[in-house]
Design a protein around this motif. Structure first.
Motif: not given
Length: 65
Positions: A42-54
């Motif tokens: 749900a958190n857009i900042v955390k989602a962006r970080q996970l997208a970059e990592l994965s």
């Protein structure tokens, strides 16, 4: 019956697992497991970080929102 892929689970696995992701993103393991259960970040900042990592698309991690 159509079962959609749990992209959050796949992204976390690609990024090194729940503990590695929680350490890199800066949130708890419980938070990571909640994302997997809900199939979205749900958190857009955390989602962006996970997208970059994965390497998984942000839209897939956000649950199509």
């Amino acid at each position: 019956m159509f079962i959609q892929e749990n992209y959050v689970r796949v992204a976390i696995a690609k990024a090194g697992g729940p503990t590695a992701v929680s350490n890199q993103i800066g949130c708890s393991n419980a938070c990571i497991h909640l994302w997997v259960k809900k199939r979205r970040v749900a958190n857009i900042v955390k989602a962006r970080q996970l997208a970059e990592l994965s390497g998984i698309a942000l839209e897939k991690l956000r649950g199509g929102v």
